[in-house]
Design an enzyme around this catalytic site. Structure first.
Site, mmCIF file in Angstrom:
data_model
loop_
_atom_site.group_PDB
_atom_site.id
_atom_site.type_symbol
_atom_site.label_atom_id
_atom_site.label_comp_id
_atom_site.label_asym_id
_atom_site.label_seq_id
_atom_site.Cartn_x
_atom_site.Cartn_y
_atom_site.Cartn_z
ATOM 1 C CB ILE A 16 -0.967 -0.030 1.206
ATOM 2 C CG1 ILE A 16 -1.969 -1.190 1.039
ATOM 3 C CG2 ILE A 16 -1.704 1.292 1.358
ATOM 4 C CD1 ILE A 16 -2.937 -1.376 2.190
ATOM 5 C CE1 TYR A 149 -3.407 -4.595 10.878
ATOM 6 C CE2 TYR A 149 -5.704 -5.175 10.515
ATOM 7 C CZ TYR A 149 -4.571 -4.478 10.141
ATOM 8 O OH TYR A 149 -4.593 -3.667 9.040
HETATM 9 N N1 LIG Z 1 -3.302 -5.145 3.049
HETATM 10 C C1 LIG Z 1 -4.495 -5.027 3.636
HETATM 11 O O1 LIG Z 1 -5.429 -5.799 3.382
HETATM 12 C C2 LIG Z 1 -4.752 -3.910 4.612
HETATM 13 C C3 LIG Z 1 -6.074 -3.629 5.016
HETATM 14 C C4 LIG Z 1 -6.313 -2.589 5.919
HETATM 15 C C5 LIG Z 1 -5.258 -1.840 6.407
HETATM 16 N N2 LIG Z 1 -3.981 -2.132 6.007
HETATM 17 C C6 LIG Z 1 -2.899 -1.320 6.574
HETATM 18 O O2 LIG Z 1 -2.150 -0.725 5.522
HETATM 19 C C7 LIG Z 1 -0.807 -0.526 5.944
HETATM 20 C C8 LIG Z 1 0.159 -1.097 4.907
HETATM 21 O O3 LIG Z 1 -0.126 -2.467 4.739
HETATM 22 P P1 LIG Z 1 0.448 -3.360 3.538
HETATM 23 O O4 LIG Z 1 -0.634 -4.309 3.172
HETATM 24 O O5 LIG Z 1 1.049 -2.480 2.494
HETATM 25 O O6 LIG Z 1 1.548 -4.185 4.335
HETATM 26 P P2 LIG Z 1 3.059 -4.550 3.965
HETATM 27 O O7 LIG Z 1 3.461 -5.593 4.931
HETATM 28 O O8 LIG Z 1 3.173 -4.816 2.492
HETATM 29 O O9 LIG Z 1 3.822 -3.194 4.278
HETATM 30 C C9 LIG Z 1 4.100 -2.760 5.584
HETATM 31 C C10 LIG Z 1 5.472 -2.117 5.572
HETATM 32 O O10 LIG Z 1 5.704 -1.603 6.886
HETATM 33 C C11 LIG Z 1 7.071 -1.846 7.196
HETATM 34 N N3 LIG Z 1 7.242 -1.845 8.649
HETATM 35 C C12 LIG Z 1 6.851 -2.782 9.541
HETATM 36 N N4 LIG Z 1 7.253 -2.453 10.771
HETATM 37 C C13 LIG Z 1 7.910 -1.262 10.667
HETATM 38 C C14 LIG Z 1 8.576 -0.412 11.594
HETATM 39 N N5 LIG Z 1 8.646 -0.725 12.908
HETATM 40 N N6 LIG Z 1 9.131 0.735 11.139
HETATM 41 C C15 LIG Z 1 9.077 1.048 9.831
HETATM 42 N N7 LIG Z 1 8.492 0.261 8.899
HETATM 43 C C16 LIG Z 1 7.910 -0.873 9.311
HETATM 44 C C17 LIG Z 1 7.390 -3.206 6.574
HETATM 45 O O11 LIG Z 1 8.779 -3.387 6.392
HETATM 46 C C18 LIG Z 1 6.603 -3.115 5.266
HETATM 47 O O12 LIG Z 1 7.412 -2.623 4.204
HETATM 48 C C19 LIG Z 1 -0.686 -1.196 7.324
HETATM 49 O O13 LIG Z 1 -0.802 -0.221 8.340
HETATM 50 C C20 LIG Z 1 -1.881 -2.127 7.356
HETATM 51 O O14 LIG Z 1 -2.311 -2.410 8.660
HETATM 52 C C21 LIG Z 1 -3.701 -3.144 5.135
#
Ligand SMILES: NC(=O)c1ccc[n+]([C@@H]2O[C@H](COP(=O)([O-])OP(=O)(O)OC[C@H]3O[C@@H](n4cnc5c(N)ncnc54)[C@H](O)[C@@H]3O)[C@@H](O)[C@H]2O)c1
Length: 245
Positions: A16, A149
């Site tokens: 995202i 979560y």
């Molecule tokens: N994918 C979904 O279905 C979904 C749905 C609702 C909300 N979200 C939210 O969207 C956001 C992004 O999700 P995504 O699906 O792209 O996940 P993802 O796992 O692809 O990306 C998350 C990124 O955060 C980084 N990260 C983790 N811990 C960290 C830290 N302590 N410091 C800095 N960076 C850190 C990771 O290295 C990763 O690159 C998240 O907050 C997630 O909760 C995702």
């Protein structure tokens, strides 16, 4: 043509985060991708034409130092608190407290540390700016096994309102985007097209499908824009209507 702003996106190496970065770059802004995965953030930033910033958002000193490094080049105008851990699952009868603590540390304390560092940075620069937090509709609607979560995302919505009411006086707006499940490359792998898991999620969504990354980014760009100058403290669901069910 609006004046280019500098947007810092945490978790910028993830699915995202990269989608949000792309949308801001396409609208003429500069983007800094911050991520704890140093290798991934360098390669994502190089591919997109953004600046890479290896950073663990739970380290409040590093967060403050990160904003300092951008002071000389005009500062950061918009913070997108997107970094989050999604992978901790477990029933209320099974989940280890240590796993719960790990997710709270990143999703809540990390979001707080970045919000605080950004707010101090903007106030020192005379105010103004915007924060967009990436929450989740899970903070409002439970799914078995996802409560740790979901609790963390309910707190992200709460931090959004807390920061919004205190920072309004400095002209800093704080909002959130709350997606339902999003088809990032990782989720597509875990729930391939045609799988029972994918169908089960899609059945919960009135509009009939899971979100694409491109469905989330425009909401983030809007909430950070002048068009949203009278909006603060909201968490906008982008969920195909899932919260209606
Ligand atoms: N994918 C979904 O279905 C979904 C749905 C609702 C909300 N979200 C939210 O969207 C956001 C992004 O999700 P995504 O699906 O792209 O996940 P993802 O796992 O692809 O990306 C998350 C990124 O955060 C980084 N990260 C983790 N811990 C960290 C830290 N302590 N410091 C800095 N960076 C850190 C990771 O290295 C990763 O690159 C998240 O907050 C997630 O909760 C995702």
């Amino acid at each position: 043509m609006t004046t280019p702003r500098t947007i810092l996106i945490t978790g910028g190496a993830g699915g995202i985060g990269q989608g949000i970065a792309q949308a801001f770059l396409e609208t003429g802004n500069r983007v800094v991708l911050a991520d704890s995965n140093a290798e991934a953030v360098h390669s994502a930033a190089a591919a997109l034409g953004a600046t890479a910033l290896p950073l663990n958002i739970t380290d409040e000193r590093a967060a403050a130092a990160a904003f300092k490094t951008f002071e000389a080049s005009g500062g950061i105008d918009v913070l997108v608190n997107n970094a989050g851990i999604l992978s901790v699952h477990g029933a209320v009868t099974d989940l280890e407290a240590s796993a719960f603590r790990a997710i709270l540390d990143v999703n809540i304390v990390g979001t707080f540390a970045m919000t605080q560092a950004f707010a101090r940075h903007r106030i020192a620069a005379g105010g103004g700016g915007a924060i967009v937090n990436i929450s989740s509709i899970g903070g409002r609607q439970p799914t078995p096994g996802m409560g740790a979560y979901e609790s963390s995302k309910a707190a992200v919505d709460s931090i959004t309102r807390w920061a919004a009411i205190e920072l309004a006086t400095h002209g800093i707006r704080v909002n959130a985007v709350a997606p339902g499940p999003v088809l990032t490359p990782m989720l597509q792998q875990g729930m391939p097209e045609g799988s029972a898991e994918r169908a089960a999620w899609a059945n919960r969504i009135p509009l009939g499908s899971l979100a694409e990354v491109g469905d989330i980014a425009p909401a983030v760009v809007f909430l950070a824009s002048q068009g949203a100058k009278h909006i603060t403290g909201i968490s906008l669901p982008v969920d195909g209507g899932q919260l209606l069910t």
